[in-house]
Design a protein around this motif. Structure first.
Motif, PDB file in Angstrom:
ATOM      1  N   UNK A  98       0.837  -1.204   0.000  1.00 46.01           N
ATOM      2  CA  UNK A  98       0.000   0.000   0.000  1.00 46.01           C
ATOM      3  C   UNK A  98       0.871   1.253   0.000  1.00 46.01           C
ATOM      4  N   UNK A  99       1.918   1.268   0.831  1.00 50.06           N
ATOM      5  CA  UNK A  99       2.822   2.411   0.878  1.00 50.06           C
ATOM      6  C   UNK A  99       3.618   2.509  -0.424  1.00 50.06           C
ATOM      7  N   UNK A 100       4.044   1.369  -0.946  1.00 50.09           N
ATOM      8  CA  UNK A 100       4.824   1.367  -2.186  1.00 50.09           C
ATOM      9  C   UNK A 100       4.036   1.967  -3.344  1.00 50.09           C
ATOM     10  N   UNK A 101       2.763   1.595  -3.457  1.00 52.29           N
ATOM     11  CA  UNK A 101       1.927   2.127  -4.538  1.00 52.29           C
ATOM     12  C   UNK A 101       1.733   3.639  -4.370  1.00 52.29           C
ATOM     13  N   UNK A 102       1.532   4.089  -3.125  1.00 50.34           N
ATOM     14  CA  UNK A 102       1.371   5.522  -2.872  1.00 50.34           C
ATOM     15  C   UNK A 102       2.641   6.282  -3.257  1.00 50.34           C
ATOM     16  N   UNK A 103       3.803   5.748  -2.869  1.00 49.80           N
ATOM     17  CA  UNK A 103       5.067   6.363  -3.249  1.00 49.80           C
ATOM     18  C   UNK A 103       5.226   6.408  -4.767  1.00 49.80           C
ATOM     19  N   UNK A 104       4.827   5.312  -5.445  1.00 50.59           N
ATOM     20  CA  UNK A 104       4.958   5.243  -6.904  1.00 50.59           C
ATOM     21  C   UNK A 104       4.111   6.309  -7.580  1.00 50.59           C
ATOM     22  N   UNK A 105       2.897   6.530  -7.088  1.00 46.65           N
ATOM     23  CA  UNK A 105       2.029   7.562  -7.653  1.00 46.65           C
ATOM     24  C   UNK A 105       2.638   8.951  -7.459  1.00 46.65           C
ATOM     25  N   UNK A 106       3.190   9.198  -6.274  1.00 47.78           N
ATOM     26  CA  UNK A 106       3.821  10.489  -6.009  1.00 47.78           C
ATOM     27  C   UNK A 106       5.084  10.660  -6.845  1.00 47.78           C
ATOM     28  N   UNK A 107       5.760   9.547  -7.115  1.00 44.46           N
ATOM     29  CA  UNK A 107       6.940   9.578  -7.973  1.00 44.46           C
ATOM     30  C   UNK A 107       6.548   9.971  -9.399  1.00 44.46           C
ATOM     31  N   UNK A 108       5.436   9.395  -9.883  1.00 47.45           N
ATOM     32  CA  UNK A 108       4.974   9.695 -11.236  1.00 47.45           C
ATOM     33  C   UNK A 108       4.545  11.152 -11.373  1.00 47.45           C
ATOM     34  N   UNK A 109       4.031  11.740 -10.281  1.00 49.16           N
ATOM     35  CA  UNK A 109       3.579  13.135 -10.312  1.00 49.16           C
ATOM     36  C   UNK A 109       4.684  14.114  -9.932  1.00 49.16           C
ATOM     37  N   UNK A 110       5.906  13.613  -9.779  1.00 47.13           N
ATOM     38  CA  UNK A 110       7.082  14.434  -9.520  1.00 47.13           C
ATOM     39  C   UNK A 110       7.071  15.082  -8.133  1.00 47.13           C
ATOM     40  N   UNK A 111       6.278  14.508  -7.210  1.00 48.94           N
ATOM     41  CA  UNK A 111       6.352  14.971  -5.823  1.00 48.94           C
ATOM     42  C   UNK A 111       7.573  14.349  -5.147  1.00 48.94           C
ATOM     43  N   UNK A 112       7.894  13.115  -5.560  1.00 53.51           N
ATOM     44  CA  UNK A 112       9.024  12.398  -4.989  1.00 53.51           C
ATOM     45  C   UNK A 112      10.005  12.017  -6.081  1.00 53.51           C
ATOM     46  N   UNK A 113      11.220  11.704  -5.653  1.00 52.21           N
ATOM     47  CA  UNK A 113      12.223  11.159  -6.552  1.00 52.21           C
ATOM     48  C   UNK A 113      12.888   9.991  -5.851  1.00 52.21           C
ATOM     49  N   UNK A 114      13.359   9.019  -6.647  1.00 55.26           N
ATOM     50  CA  UNK A 114      14.002   7.834  -6.095  1.00 55.26           C
ATOM     51  C   UNK A 114      15.469   7.865  -6.453  1.00 55.26           C
ATOM     52  N   UNK A 115      16.331   7.587  -5.472  1.00 55.41           N
ATOM     53  CA  UNK A 115      17.774   7.597  -5.694  1.00 55.41           C
ATOM     54  C   UNK A 115      18.351   6.204  -5.440  1.00 55.41           C
ATOM     55  N   UNK A 116      18.126   5.323  -6.407  1.00 53.52           N
ATOM     56  CA  UNK A 116      18.674   3.978  -6.315  1.00 53.52           C
ATOM     57  C   UNK A 116      18.273   3.280  -5.039  1.00 53.52           C
ATOM     58  N   UNK A 117      19.270   2.800  -4.301  1.00 55.76           N
ATOM     59  CA  UNK A 117      19.004   2.086  -3.048  1.00 55.76           C
ATOM     60  C   UNK A 117      18.956   3.027  -1.843  1.00 55.76           C
ATOM     61  N   UNK A 118      19.071   4.324  -2.111  1.00 56.03           N
ATOM     62  CA  UNK A 118      19.076   5.289  -1.004  1.00 56.03           C
ATOM     63  C   UNK A 118      17.677   5.593  -0.497  1.00 56.03           C
ATOM     64  N   UNK A 119      16.655   5.303  -1.294  1.00 57.33           N
ATOM     65  CA  UNK A 119      15.289   5.524  -0.850  1.00 57.33           C
ATOM     66  C   UNK A 119      14.591   6.631  -1.609  1.00 57.33           C
ATOM     67  N   UNK A 120      13.506   7.159  -1.004  1.00 61.22           N
ATOM     68  CA  UNK A 120      12.674   8.181  -1.619  1.00 61.22           C
ATOM     69  C   UNK A 120      12.932   9.539  -0.971  1.00 61.22           C
ATOM     70  N   UNK A 121      12.942  10.573  -1.814  1.00 62.97           N
ATOM     71  CA  UNK A 121      13.200  11.939  -1.359  1.00 62.97           C
ATOM     72  C   UNK A 121      12.156  12.875  -1.958  1.00 62.97           C
ATOM     73  N   UNK A 122      11.929  14.009  -1.284  1.00 64.69           N
ATOM     74  CA  UNK A 122      11.064  15.038  -1.853  1.00 64.69           C
ATOM     75  C   UNK A 122      11.768  15.606  -3.092  1.00 64.69           C
ATOM     76  N   UNK A 123      11.060  15.609  -4.210  1.00 70.16           N
ATOM     77  CA  UNK A 123      11.656  15.998  -5.484  1.00 70.16           C
ATOM     78  C   UNK A 123      12.024  17.477  -5.525  1.00 70.16           C
ATOM     79  N   UNK A 124      13.106  17.775  -6.252  1.00 72.44           N
ATOM     80  CA  UNK A 124      13.486  19.173  -6.462  1.00 72.44           C
ATOM     81  C   UNK A 124      12.453  19.896  -7.321  1.00 72.44           C
ATOM     82  N   UNK A 125      11.648  19.112  -8.057  1.00 75.18           N
ATOM     83  CA  UNK A 125      10.613  19.695  -8.921  1.00 75.18           C
ATOM     84  C   UNK A 125       9.233  19.679  -8.275  1.00 75.18           C
TER      85      UNK A 125
END
Length: 487
Positions: A57-84
């Motif tokens: 459930x959390x993974x899907x929510x993160x994925x949606x936010x990633x697609x909308x550029x709210x979040x960015x993923x940095x390899x194995x470092x995890x999820x971060x608030x996107x610069x955009x």
């Protein structure tokens, strides 16, 4: 800087699927400026465990936010608030909810026009100090506190050390409270809605002075924090004690002419009762009916080592009716004397003016030292260490009390650092305390917590925050043996 997982809450009245609620919660944190660009989010596993949902459930929510550029993923470092990610507005936002409080009526005194239970001091010498609210030197992080104090005394922070803030506070400490401490309780507040105080007791005094007059009525819990009863008595307002039950303060028992309601819903003092969510909503509704203000003292919420605490009553407040009192004195050390008030701007403005006329502001170097200790992660590490120790001490004490059939009248649902005890009716715990004193045992008689002339004599409080685990069983044994000698 990583965002603490404790800052994420699913609001009890949120709608939509769990995935949508998580997505909305994170998006709102970014849009409000609470989560800033480049900050790291908790891992999907850690957030799922904290929220009590599945990891997918959390993974899907993160994925949606990633697609909308709210979040960015940095390899194995995890999820971060996107610069955009969308930036928060650069203007001061209005409150989300329409204020329903008539603050001209609610504020009892205006100060804006101005010109300008005792414990033995040698408690640590006792072998069995079952007393509440004292710092355990074996748990406190002396080294990092010293480093933070030295940093606050340095040339870089010269202005924080020497400046007269007049009626303002250290902006770094205010920012930490707004962005990290309050979100853990589900509370969102702007800097203009936060005031630093000299501990929770000072916060309660300021609140009483601002909201109450000789013609107004305050309702408070019975039993309650004794110093609060003294503060209300000094204000010369009308006071109605309301006897608590196993769920805390009963809203229906609050008198119809009440103006201010004082409550400790998350961890009732001293019974440790936790107010259920339904009663919290009922309390808010009762206050709305009475056009009353609620003062929520949320002491000791950090000591929730059994499970995550319920969101604060303030987090359920939709019309600015709750004034929130917090403190670092219980979680750090009582001598720090740093607390804070959170409330609507009209109230905070008056409390700030009153504070300025009395003490200007808490010392700047103390505020800056605390800000460093908090923001560098030492505070969270200390809380985890204390939680582990308190959990073990609680377990040992429960076993010792059960072995001697000593009655526990109240225990914290989420943790805490004490038990509220009930002795047999024949026992006067004031006398019991006097008899235990020469044996090196300190307990807190419960009579002072009750209002009126007919205070129960057989209650007492046993705290485990100041006594080493290895001495608890022997100390409880001495208490039980002494009780058998009282007829």
């Amino acid at each position: 800087m990583a965002l603490p997982v404790e800052t994420f809450f699913l609001h009890p009245e949120s709608h939509g699927t769990l995935q949508q609620q998580i997505q909305q919660m994170i998006a709102q944190g970014i849009l409000s400026g609470r989560f800033q660009q480049g900050e790291k989010l908790p891992s999907t596993r850690k957030l799922a465990l904290h929220l009590g949902v599945s990891r997918i459930t959390v993974t899907i929510a993160y994925t949606e936010l990633l697609a909308n550029d709210y979040l960015t993923s940095k390899g194995r470092s995890g999820y971060f608030v996107s610069e955009n990610a969308p930036s928060p507005p650069n203007f001061s936002p209005t409150t989300e909810n329409q204020e329903a409080v008539d603050w001209n009526r609610a504020i009892g005194r205006r100060f804006g026009a101005s010109v300008v239970p005792g414990k033995p001091q040698d408690w640590a010498k006792f072998r069995y100090p079952f007393i509440y609210g004292q710092a355990d030197p074996n748990l406190f992080d002396h080294a990092n506190w010293r480093l933070c104090a030295l940093q606050a005394l340095g040339q870089r922070d010269f202005s924080a050390l020497t400046a007269d803030y007049f009626d303002q506070d250290d902006p770094q400490l205010i920012e930490f409270i707004a962005r990290h401490t309050l979100p853990r309780r589900g509370i969102s507040a702007r800097p203009e809605q936060i005031l630093i105080t000299l501990g929770a007791q000072n916060a309660l005094w300021l609140t009483t002075q601002v909201l109450l007059t000789q013609r107004r009525r305050a309702a408070l819990e019975d039993p309650c924090y004794p110093a609060l009863r003294d503060i209300l008595s000094q204000s010369r307002c009308h006071v109605t004690p309301v006897r608590v039950d196993q769920d805390g303060l009963p809203p229906d028992a609050i008198p119809p002419d009440t103006d201010v309601i004082f409550s400790t819903p998350s961890h009732q003092c001293p019974t440790n009762a936790t107010m259920p969510m339904d009663r919290r909503r009922a309390l808010l509704e009762r206050a709305r009916e009475l056009e009353a203000i609620i003062v929520e003292d949320d002491y000791e919420f950090e000591m929730s080592f059994l499970k995550s605490p319920s969101p604060a009553l303030k987090s359920l407040d939709t019309d600015g009716r709750v004034v929130y009192v917090g403190s670092f004195s219980k979680s750090l050390f009582p001598g720090l004397r740093l607390g804070y008030l959170v409330g609507s701007e009209p109230f905070i403005r008056e409390a700030r003016a009153l504070r300025a006329s009395v003490l200007r502001h808490p010392p700047g170097h103390i505020q800056r030292t605390a800000a460093y200790f908090l923001s560098l992660g030492h505070y969270d590490a200390l809380i985890r260490r204390m939680g582990t120790a308190m959990h073990e001490r609680r377990r040992v004490m429960e076993e010792a009390l059960a072995a001697h059939d000593l009655q526990i009248s109240g225990r914290g649902a989420y943790g805490g650092s004490s038990f509220w005890m009930r002795a047999p009716d024949r026992i006067n715990t004031d006398e019991l305390a006097r008899r235990l004193h020469p044996k090196g045992v300190l307990i807190e008689p419960g009579r002072a917590f009750f209002a009126g002339d007919h205070q129960p004599q057989n209650y007492y409080r046993l705290a485990y925050s100041s006594i080493p685990t290895a001495r608890i069983t022997e100390g409880v044994n001495l208490i039980a043996q002494e009780m058998k000698h009282i007829h």
